[in-house]
Design an enzyme around this catalytic site. Structure first.
Site, PDB file in Angstrom:
ATOM      1  CG  ASP A 126      -2.262   0.697   0.946  1.00  0.00           C
ATOM      2  OD1 ASP A 126      -2.240   1.898   0.590  1.00  0.00           O
ATOM      3  OD2 ASP A 126      -3.316   0.052   1.078  1.00  0.00           O
TER       4      ASP A 126
ATOM      5  CG  HIS B  13      -5.154   1.855  -1.383  1.00  0.00           C
ATOM      6  ND1 HIS B  13      -5.094   2.542  -0.192  1.00  0.00           N
ATOM      7  CD2 HIS B  13      -6.466   1.727  -1.673  1.00  0.00           C
ATOM      8  CE1 HIS B  13      -6.324   2.786   0.223  1.00  0.00           C
ATOM      9  NE2 HIS B  13      -7.183   2.317  -0.655  1.00  0.00           N
TER      10      HIS B  13
ATOM     11  CD  GLU C 299     -10.835   3.161  -0.001  1.00  0.00           C
ATOM     12  OE1 GLU C 299     -11.666   3.751   0.708  1.00  0.00           O
ATOM     13  OE2 GLU C 299      -9.727   2.773   0.428  1.00  0.00           O
TER      14      GLU C 299
HETATM   15  C1  ACM Z   1     -10.980  -1.183   2.087  1.00  0.00           C
HETATM   16  O1  ACM Z   1     -11.287  -1.101   3.286  1.00  0.00           O
HETATM   17  N1  ACM Z   1     -10.559  -0.125   1.436  1.00  0.00           N
HETATM   18  C2  ACM Z   1     -11.091  -2.436   1.374  1.00  0.00           C
END
Ligand code: ACM
Ligand code: ZN
Length: 581
Positions: A144, A221, A281
């Protein structure tokens, strides 16, 4: 199973069937006999689905004899763990007969190693705990923005340059503008796992019948990749690379070479059927101004940058499938067409899971409002800073994965998972504090038949197992300090897009409205808006303790008061409509 029997055996998860027998057994003195794969047990379990049969066992405890029967070594292992739990408070255990098998095949925990790096010893210790709880899948969030945690031979710079940062706490690193460092930089925080360490963990977990599922996050991410390899990041028309871009560049072919090379190494280390590719996201902010993304859109005839995410996810899914693996992804992967063969983790509520199941895909349920273990487990004022609202032990326990699914679609639910994200969890002891006892509730829901026990039956077992966990060296949350509010039963009615919870205790009726991103608490004709967290619940608790001494403090923290007219307008449901869970 009766409450009394559960108290006697104190098993989590509770077994399918438990029969109390006369007498007790000194387990330290009695030999344990194991019969694995014998005809009689295979016949007895022939009615079960394959996955349940594989883990099924019978455990017979008599004064002079302990017998384990199972179809496979996994089943025998589960039986040994039941026995181990029964002996946590001493070797003299009540005689009994247990027949047991799991409800779901996936009973998982996610641990976020990117935001805080916890190390191999910590992970092995959690695998031990999982084995004791009959949890069987450990999902590791290995990459990440806050750190790449797995050595990749083809791209060593990932761990040379992006496994260390300035700022042990995620928030400090974020506030400082995301500074990375190297291992030798003064004050550097971080670390990574070598291939050998991860193989060691995979083997350690396999011996305990736990599977490790790696997650390599894409395309969102992923700032750490862009920072390490700016030449792979999105690029503007004037030739400027965007290394602070949150997302990978789905326009560049190098991105796919990179991802396929990384995933190939990952598959060499992790034999799991599932490989998690994240997919959540992506902010997609830089894609519209990137020359490579634009070229890809033109070539594919796309009109919306979102389609680039679908392109990447489908291409990676096909790659993993060509290698005999199955792609797992967060529910965002549904938004641009579900990639063939993908399994979906439903985290933004349960609708993603329902949609995927209706389309014939398998799903794993981990909605934030029940399964996020980085959320508060008790009132804000007594807890370390956490991310979201209250996911008390009761709340996690009350999750029913199949709720709202048709019987047919429910067949696609592989199971559930508790997710421990670590932006606010900087240490290993804090991580254990957030995991236990709530992981007990995940284990109970994942293994035990629906409705096997009430919360009143479950909680004393959790209290007792917490005590045992502490004596084993786990830093659990202390249930003896849990507030009345967190322990209380909730009554819920579903409403489109959000939930309304009615709580009745101590003669007070509270309606509690949960929406994203706000929550509203209503009492005495007033509604209290709670934008982020459960401060309103803290305030309500005060009011309950000192009725008549309410002051402006009750809503000061929560920001906004909603006038009674609005409450009366019918926007909020009537508690009379509440149905017990
Ligand atoms: C997440 O909590 N963004 C999968
Ligand atoms: Zn791009």
């Amino acid at each position: 199973m009766s409450y009394l029997l559960v108290l006697l055996i104190l098993l989590i998860p509770s077994p399918v069937s438990y029969t109390s027998e006369k007498g007790e057994c000194d387990a330290a003195r009695v030999r344990v006999v194991e019969k694995v794969g014998k005809k009689a047990f295979l016949k007895r379990t022939a009615f079960l689905a394959d996955f349940a049969r594989e883990e099924a066992y019978a455990l017979t405890v008599r004064p002079g004899r302990i017998l384990i029967e199972a179809a496979t070594p996994t089943g025998a292992f589960r039986a040994r763990k039941s026995l181990e739990q029964m002996r946590l408070e001493g070797d003299r255990i009540p005689c009994c007969t247990i027949f047991d098998y799991p409800r779901f095949r996936h009973r998982g925990l996610l641990i976020d190693e990117s935001r805080s790096f916890k190390g191999l010893d910590f992970l092995k210790k959690q695998v031990d705990a999982m084995a004791l709880l009959k949890l069987n899948r450990l999902h590791l969030h290995l990459t990440d923005a806050a750190g790449w945690r797995l050595r990749i031979e083809a791209y060593p710079a990932l761990t040379d340059k992006a496994a260390w940062r300035i700022g042990e706490r995620y928030i400090d690193w974020q506030n400082a503008g995301y500074p990375f460092a190297t291992a030798t930089t003064t004050g550097a925080y971080g670390g990574f796992y070598t291939r050998e360490q991860m193989k060691e963990l995979v083997a350690y977990a396999a011996e305990r019948h736990v599977e490790i599922i790696p997650e390599i996050e894409m395309p969102g991410h992923s700032m750490e990749v862009n920072r390490t390899y700016p030449e792979m990041a999105c690029e503007t028309s004037d030739g400027k690379a965007l290394p602070f871009s949150w997302d990978l560049c789905p326009g560049r072919d190098e991105t796919f070479t990179f991802l396929e090379t990384v995933l190939s190494e990952v598959m060499e280390i992790f034999p799991s059927r599932y490989i998690h590719i994240g997919g959540d996201e992506a902010v997609m902010k830089d894609w519209p101004r990137c020359v490579h993304c634009k070229a890809r859109m033109d070539a594919e005839g796309y009109t919306d940058v979102k389609q680039l995410q679908g392109y990447l996810v489908r291409r990676i899914e096909a790659f993993l499938r060509s290698k005999g693996r199955t792609m797992l992804g967060w529910d965002e992967i549904l938004e641009t067409g579900i990639p063939e063969g993908a399994v979906v983790m439903s985290w933004r509520g349960t609708s993603g899971g329902k949609k995927a199941a209706a389309a014939g895909h398998d799903v794993i349920m981990c909605p934030t409002a029940y399964c996020y273990l980085d959320y508060y487990q008790d009132l804000i004022r007594k807890e370390p800073k956490a991310v979201g609202p209250l996911n008390s032990l009761h709340r996690v326990w009350s999750f029913e994965p199949a709720e709202g699914f048709s019987d047919l679609d429910a067949g696609h639910i592989l199971g559930l998972q508790g997710n421990l994200w670590c932006e606010w969890v900087p240490t290993v002891s804090h991580a254990e504090y957030m995991l236990y006892p709530r992981a007990f509730a995940i284990a109970e829901t994942g293994w035990s038949p629906r409705g096997n026990d009430t919360f009143e039956g479950f909680r004393p077992r959790a209290v007792s197992l917490c005590k045992a966990f502490r004596s084993l060296g786990y830093n659990t949350f202390d249930l003896s300090t849990e507030s009345e509010r967190a322990q209380s039963r909730c009554y819920e009615v579903g409403r489109q897009g959000y939930q309304v919870i009615y709580q009745e205790k101590g003669g007070v009726t509270l309606s509690y409205y949960h929406a994203t991103p706000a929550r509203v608490m209503i009492f005495d004709g007033w509604a209290f808006l709670d934008r982020n967290g459960n401060e309103a619940l803290d305030l309500f608790e005060d009011w309950r303790k000192q009725p008549g001494e309410r002051s402006d403090d009750y809503y000061r923290l929560t920001g906004e008061r909603i006038p009674p007219e609005k409450f009366a307008s019918g926007e909020f449901d009537n508690p009379a409509n509440a149905k017990p869970l």
